[in-house]
Design an enzyme around this catalytic site. Structure first.
Site, mmCIF file in Angstrom:
data_model
loop_
_atom_site.group_PDB
_atom_site.id
_atom_site.type_symbol
_atom_site.label_atom_id
_atom_site.label_comp_id
_atom_site.label_asym_id
_atom_site.label_seq_id
_atom_site.Cartn_x
_atom_site.Cartn_y
_atom_site.Cartn_z
ATOM 1 N N THR A 145 21.664 -19.443 21.241
ATOM 2 C CA THR A 145 22.013 -18.902 19.940
ATOM 3 C C THR A 145 22.850 -17.638 19.975
ATOM 4 O O THR A 145 22.576 -16.734 20.767
ATOM 5 C CB THR A 145 20.709 -18.514 19.221
ATOM 6 O OG1 THR A 145 19.907 -19.661 19.155
ATOM 7 C CG2 THR A 145 20.971 -17.959 17.860
ATOM 8 N N GLY A 171 12.906 -21.177 20.856
ATOM 9 C CA GLY A 171 12.606 -20.930 19.453
ATOM 10 C C GLY A 171 11.297 -21.505 18.973
ATOM 11 O O GLY A 171 10.671 -20.956 18.062
ATOM 12 N N ASP A 207 13.766 -21.074 15.653
ATOM 13 C CA ASP A 207 13.502 -19.749 15.094
ATOM 14 C C ASP A 207 14.704 -19.149 14.359
ATOM 15 O O ASP A 207 14.554 -18.287 13.494
ATOM 16 C CB ASP A 207 13.125 -18.779 16.228
ATOM 17 C CG ASP A 207 14.251 -18.664 17.263
ATOM 18 O OD1 ASP A 207 14.823 -19.711 17.646
ATOM 19 O OD2 ASP A 207 14.577 -17.535 17.676
#
Ligand code: SD4
Length: 414
Positions: free
Chosen positions: A263, A317, A294
């Site tokens: 990410t 996540g 997440d």
């Protein structure tokens, strides 16, 4: 008399040297900016904390730290993001430098910085054509948070639209909601004028086919049959009688590190301390269709509060979202922790329960002082731009692996 004069002189000298070195006064109601030497990324904060007191900062917390206006000017505006996604940082930095101040400027910086990564498919884990799910499709999660209003816009599991964080911005600006998901997020995006197109690329198709050919290994299933460790689905729940139920808690190894960057999480702060934080990701490779990580969850993937600062996270996540590590980091700074300590708070809370966890948290206070903490990798790179350094890649060494604790089963007392 002579002794008294000597004593007075000594006290005056000590006071003078202390205030010039540390330059702080304490007062209830303000956040402390503490000094840390354990992270390379604290270089910037060291230079400011040694300045002489003039300026009052921050809101709640325990202390006020005096920092020269000039020293603050060296730290703001700033843009910082996870991994060595330098093009994203350059885009955000260019926007931040265009004009001074203005809430929308930090929003533009974060949204367009992350968009750059979506367009470049940063390391294959941001934007279209990466992390195909179990059906071979790429779905996107993204979020943007305004630290002034605490408004959030997010999309999760969104199909067929490339511009995840721009759609998240529309959720923030054009609805009273926080998050839209799945096909409904796609419909919303189309209604806002975004183009619908397949996110599958030849690369993601190959990745998917190779995974199928390897009996769908690895995958994220457990407690199902056929055995997910050797077979593809479709799966059904194991029909074990409750009395013989033995839960399998094994986790699929989460690929993160030098070759599997994840990410983008980005924070932008302007000279007036307006903060935005945002994320964009295509999540976890071979995730179960419908899985959301997440990144679009406020407090998990990112959090921002103008009064204190912001934090962004990257990593596993599924685990991270159980602990809201970016909220923990921001709250730690609110309570007087330095950015380095705050980032570590977020990571250590997760480690208490998941010793193999891999991920990282970046924490920045509203002055632009920053740090990162990580676990499960050797080191974690991130990119920073501020008036003293543009598009500068820094690396922080990760926390050492947690020692495994030998669990001694309780036995009957004899
Ligand atoms: C997720 N956290 O969906 C994202 C992926 C990522 O760093 O950061 N990885 O689990």
């Amino acid at each position: 008399m002579f002794k008294i004069i000597i004593c007075l002189l000594l006290i005056t000298t000590i006071q003078a040297s202390t205030s010039s070195h540390w330059g702080f006064t304490t007062k209830p109601g303000f956040t402390s900016i503490t000094r840390s030497t354990s992270y390379k990324s604290m270089t910037a904060s060291r230079s400011t904390t040694t300045s002489r007191t003039t300026n009052q900062i921050v809101a709640e917390g325990k202390f006020v730290v005096g920092i020269k206006k000039g020293a603050i000017d060296k730290l703001l505006p700033m843009a910082i993001n996870t991994w060595n996604f330098t093009d994203a940082n350059a885009m955000a930095w260019r926007i931040l430098k265009q004009s001074r101040g203005g809430v929308r400027q930090t929003r533009n910086a974060v949204v367009e910085g992350c968009t750059k990564c979506e367009q470049l498919q940063c390391d294959g884990t941001v934007g279209y054509g990466g992390s195909p799910d179990e059906q071979g499709e790429t779905t996107l999660d993204a979020m943007v948070m305004d630290g002034a209003t605490m408004d959030v816009g997010a999309v999760a599991g969104m199909r067929l639209i490339k511009d995840a964080i721009r759609v998240a911005r529309h959720v923030l600006e054009r609805t009273a909601h926080t998050m839209l998901v799945g096909d409904a997020a796609t419909e919303f995006a189309i209604s806002m004028g975004f183009r619908s197109e397949s996110l599958v690329t030849p690369e993601s198709k190959t990745m998917y086919q190779q995974w199928k050919a390897k009996d769908c290994q690895p995958n994220f299933w457990r407690n199902v049959h056929p055995d997910p460790k050797i077979s593809c689905g479709p799966y059904e729940p194991t029909a074990t009688p409750l009395t013989r139920w033995k839960e399998d808690r094994a986790r699929t190894e989460y690929q993160i590190g030098a070759k599997h960057h994840d990410t983008i999480g980005m924070i932008a702060i302007d000279v007036d301390h307006h903060i935005h934080a945002g994320t964009s990701t295509n999540g976890a490779r071979h995730k179960i269709h419908g899985r959301v990580g997440d990144s679009p969850i406020p407090g998990a993937g990112a959090y921002a509060d103008n009064e204190v600062g912001a934090a962004v996270a990257t990593g596993d996540g599924d685990v991270m979202m159980r602990f809201l590590p970016t909220l923990l980091a921001v709250e730690a700074m609110r309570n007087g922790k330095s950015p380095a300590e705050a980032a570590e708070v977020g990571i250590r809370r997760i480690l208490k329960h998941y010793k193999e966890f891999s991920g990282a948290v970046i924490a920045v206070n509203r002055l632009g002082q920053y740090a990162a903490a990580c676990h499960g990798m050797r080191e974690f790179p991130f990119v920073v731009s501020n008036p003293t350094q543009a598009i500068h890649v820094e690396t922080v060494k990760c926390l050492p692996p947690e020692p495994s604790v030998e669990v001694v089963p309780l036995t009957k007392q004899t």
